[in-house]
Design a protein around this motif. Structure first.
Motif, short mmCIF file in Angstrom:
data_model
loop_
_atom_site.label_atom_id
_atom_site.label_comp_id
_atom_site.label_asym_id
_atom_site.label_seq_id
_atom_site.Cartn_x
_atom_site.Cartn_y
_atom_site.Cartn_z
N GLN A 5 19.26 -1.88 36.97
CA GLN A 5 20.26 -2.38 36.03
C GLN A 5 21.06 -3.53 36.65
O GLN A 5 21.30 -4.56 36.02
N VAL A 6 21.45 -3.37 37.92
CA VAL A 6 22.20 -4.42 38.61
C VAL A 6 21.35 -5.68 38.76
O VAL A 6 21.81 -6.80 38.54
N LEU A 7 20.09 -5.51 39.11
CA LEU A 7 19.20 -6.67 39.27
C LEU A 7 18.98 -7.39 37.94
O LEU A 7 18.91 -8.62 37.90
N ALA A 8 18.90 -6.63 36.86
CA ALA A 8 18.74 -7.25 35.54
C ALA A 8 19.99 -8.04 35.16
O ALA A 8 19.91 -9.13 34.58
N GLN A 9 21.16 -7.50 35.50
CA GLN A 9 22.40 -8.22 35.22
C GLN A 9 22.48 -9.50 36.04
O GLN A 9 22.98 -10.53 35.57
N MET A 10 21.98 -9.46 37.28
CA MET A 10 21.93 -10.67 38.09
C MET A 10 21.07 -11.74 37.44
O MET A 10 21.45 -12.91 37.36
N GLU A 11 19.89 -11.36 36.97
CA GLU A 11 18.97 -12.32 36.34
C GLU A 11 19.60 -12.94 35.11
O GLU A 11 19.50 -14.16 34.89
N ARG A 12 20.25 -12.15 34.30
CA ARG A 12 20.89 -12.69 33.08
C ARG A 12 22.00 -13.67 33.44
O ARG A 12 22.14 -14.73 32.82
N ALA A 13 22.81 -13.31 34.44
CA ALA A 13 23.90 -14.20 34.83
C ALA A 13 23.38 -15.53 35.34
O ALA A 13 23.91 -16.60 34.98
N GLU A 14 22.33 -15.51 36.13
CA GLU A 14 21.81 -16.76 36.68
C GLU A 14 21.18 -17.64 35.61
O GLU A 14 21.24 -18.86 35.70
N GLN A 15 20.59 -17.04 34.60
CA GLN A 15 20.06 -17.83 33.50
C GLN A 15 21.19 -18.54 32.75
O GLN A 15 21.07 -19.70 32.37
N ALA A 288 30.10 -22.13 47.83
CA ALA A 288 31.15 -21.16 47.48
C ALA A 288 31.51 -21.24 46.00
O ALA A 288 31.72 -20.21 45.34
N VAL A 289 31.58 -22.45 45.45
CA VAL A 289 31.90 -22.61 44.03
C VAL A 289 30.80 -21.98 43.18
O VAL A 289 31.07 -21.32 42.17
N LYS A 290 29.56 -22.16 43.58
CA LYS A 290 28.46 -21.51 42.86
C LYS A 290 28.65 -19.99 42.86
O LYS A 290 28.42 -19.32 41.84
N GLY A 291 29.04 -19.45 44.00
CA GLY A 291 29.26 -18.01 44.07
C GLY A 291 30.36 -17.54 43.13
O GLY A 291 30.24 -16.48 42.51
N SER A 292 31.41 -18.34 43.01
CA SER A 292 32.50 -17.98 42.10
C SER A 292 32.03 -18.01 40.65
O SER A 292 32.40 -17.15 39.84
N VAL A 293 31.25 -19.01 40.30
CA VAL A 293 30.71 -19.11 38.94
C VAL A 293 29.82 -17.90 38.63
O VAL A 293 29.90 -17.30 37.55
N PHE A 294 28.98 -17.53 39.60
CA PHE A 294 28.11 -16.37 39.43
C PHE A 294 28.94 -15.09 39.22
O PHE A 294 28.65 -14.28 38.32
N ALA A 295 29.97 -14.90 40.05
CA ALA A 295 30.81 -13.71 39.92
C ALA A 295 31.47 -13.64 38.55
O ALA A 295 31.51 -12.57 37.92
N ALA A 296 31.96 -14.79 38.08
CA ALA A 296 32.61 -14.81 36.78
C ALA A 296 31.63 -14.44 35.67
O ALA A 296 31.94 -13.62 34.79
N ALA A 297 30.45 -15.02 35.70
CA ALA A 297 29.46 -14.74 34.65
C ALA A 297 29.06 -13.27 34.64
O ALA A 297 28.94 -12.64 33.58
N LEU A 298 28.84 -12.71 35.83
CA LEU A 298 28.39 -11.32 35.92
C LEU A 298 29.45 -10.37 35.40
O LEU A 298 29.16 -9.46 34.59
N PHE A 299 30.70 -10.56 35.81
CA PHE A 299 31.74 -9.61 35.42
C PHE A 299 32.23 -9.85 33.99
O PHE A 299 32.69 -8.91 33.34
N GLU A 300 32.08 -11.07 33.48
CA GLU A 300 32.38 -11.28 32.07
C GLU A 300 31.41 -10.51 31.19
O GLU A 300 31.79 -9.93 30.16
N GLU A 301 30.14 -10.49 31.59
CA GLU A 301 29.14 -9.74 30.83
C GLU A 301 29.48 -8.26 30.80
O GLU A 301 29.19 -7.56 29.81
N LEU A 302 30.12 -7.76 31.84
CA LEU A 302 30.50 -6.35 31.92
C LEU A 302 31.80 -6.05 31.18
O LEU A 302 32.26 -4.90 31.16
N GLY A 303 32.42 -7.09 30.61
CA GLY A 303 33.62 -6.89 29.82
C GLY A 303 34.93 -7.11 30.54
O GLY A 303 36.01 -6.91 29.96
N PHE A 304 34.87 -7.56 31.79
CA PHE A 304 36.11 -7.83 32.53
C PHE A 304 36.61 -9.23 32.22
O PHE A 304 35.83 -10.14 31.90
#
Length: 415
Positions: A5-15, A288-304
């Motif tokens: 599930q975590v890996l699938a969420q990673m793939e969606r965020a990166e897309q 580092a900025v890429k990492g922040s963008v990734f974190a935002a996308a992943l946690f937004e998908e989770l509803g945060f």
């Protein structure tokens, strides 16, 4: 390591963020070219990396490093030294350098970062703070939408006001960081009211996130830490001040002593790391900025709720994520620590950290102690429960940290 599930969420965020990552790469390219051109202009050579001892007279490497920084930041002069122990020390040096008893300092971006509160101090506190030295202090809260309160700023500027303070980054505030364009607008506004004002910008976390710096938008003086963006993960300590020549000189007198200024100061073998760190900084800031963008996308998908959102403009490294309680917050920060290459076995716990007003939990598995261009996260344990993630020398490490934090929360049944 991670469940499906975590890996699938990673793939969606990166897309989702693919186009944004390409935009970041374009900024990296132009900032990298700018730094290299400054090196070339001043004919940087390996003999500039040699260390000096004692007084450090005629240290050509130190002198050229100042010149390179000045060019990179579009400033008249710069003071780059390992003798600054932190960003707070560097900012304090700049402010004490240009302010005198009876002068006024007005912060127009709200309450500054926690560690600066002791530098500002209180009248008669006996600690040598700004107010203890008779420097008047005021601050103007931001408007509800996070923009400057122009009317309140105009009303608070008095004949005694000498320095206008701007904090570029969000610090521990739930607001957007200010872009260089917005800072330029603030500069123009206050100088129309009082033309001889000195505009000072705390530039920490902002360097190389945009194509220009505040000194190129009219700021008179800026300061930052070398264990953040411009040190490129290699500078083991230090800070920089850049801006108008006469103001940088005044700051140098505060760092050393009047009449000595920046003409002395042994660099103690730090020059190679400072030069090479600056060379690497645009690329590593981009990671580092890429990492922040990734974190935002992943946690937004989770509803945060995140700030900035993944597709918002970026003008600093910091990614804020709002959680629903202290358990989520602590699990997230501890997950970031677990992903570190250094001290991954250490479990962070909230503690009363010097300079902060609330207990703070901090993940800092870094090669440079406190180096926040490296992947780290921290948060004051107070409502609303917001984690502030910053840094990451590689995008791969950023992803590992974010995914480990997510898995940690899932393992604790917090999601």
């Amino acid at each position: 390591m991670f469940n499906e599930q975590v890996l699938a969420q990673m793939e969606r965020a990166e897309q989702v963020i693919d186009g944004k990552l390409k935009d970041i790469d374009r900024t990296v390219d132009r900032n990298q070219w700018k730094v290299i051109r400054a090196f070339q202009k001043h004919k940087v050579s390996d003999y500039h990396f040699a260390g000096s001892t004692g007084y450090g007279y005629n240290d050509r490497g130190r002198e050229v490093l100042d010149l390179v920084y000045a060019d990179v930041f579009g400033a008249e002069a710069a003071l780059v030294r390992p003798h600054f122990v932190s960003g707070t020390h560097t900012i304090g040096t700049a402010l004490f350098g240009v302010l005198r008893p009876g002068d006024g300092l007005l912060m127009i971006t709200g309450r500054p970062y926690d560690t600066l509160h002791k530098v500002i101090g209180k009248p008669g506190d006996g600690q040598g703070s700004l107010q203890d030295w008779g420097i008047r202090y005021g601050e103007v809260d931001l408007s509800e939408d996070g923009s400057p309160d122009w009317q309140a700023i105009a009303e608070r500027i008095t004949p005694e006001t000498k320095v206008i303070g701007i904090q570029r980054s969000r610090g521990y505030s739930w607001r957007a960081s200010f872009t260089v364009e917005q800072i330029g607008e603030m500069v123009r506004f206050v100088k129309e009211i009082k033309s001889d004002l000195i505009v000072f910008v705390d530039n920490c976390y902002g360097e190389f996130t945009e194509l220009t710096e505040p000194t190129e938008a009219g700021a008179d003086l800026i300061a930052g830490s070398l264990i953040k963006n411009p040190g490129g993960g290699l500078a083991s300590t230090g800070g920089y001040i850049a801006g108008k020549k006469e103001l940088v000189e005044l700051a140098s007198y505060r760092l050393t002593a009047p009449g000595i200024g920046g003409e002395v100061g042994a660099m103690l073998g730090t020059l190679r790391a400072m030069f090479q760190g600056l060379f690497l900084a645009p690329t590593l800031v981009g990671q580092a900025v890429k990492g922040s963008v990734f974190a935002a996308a992943l946690f937004e998908e989770l509803g945060f709720v995140t700030h900035p959102k993944w597709n918002d403009p970026r003008t600093d490294l910091i990614q804020a994520i709002r959680f629903t309680g202290p358990e989520h917050l602590i699990a997230f920060v501890q997950g970031i620590q677990q992903a570190a290459a250094v001290d991954s076995h250490v479990v962070p716990e909230p503690w009363d950290m010097p300079g902060y007003e609330h207990p703070v939990i901090m993940a800092a598995g870094t090669f440079i102690q406190g180096g926040s261009l490296e992947l780290s996260a921290d948060a004051p344990i107070r409502e609303p429960y917001i984690a502030y993630m910053q840094g990451g020398l590689t995008y791969a490490h950023c992803k590992l940290g974010v995914l480990t934090a997510l898995q940690n929360m899932k393992d604790r049944n917090l999601l």
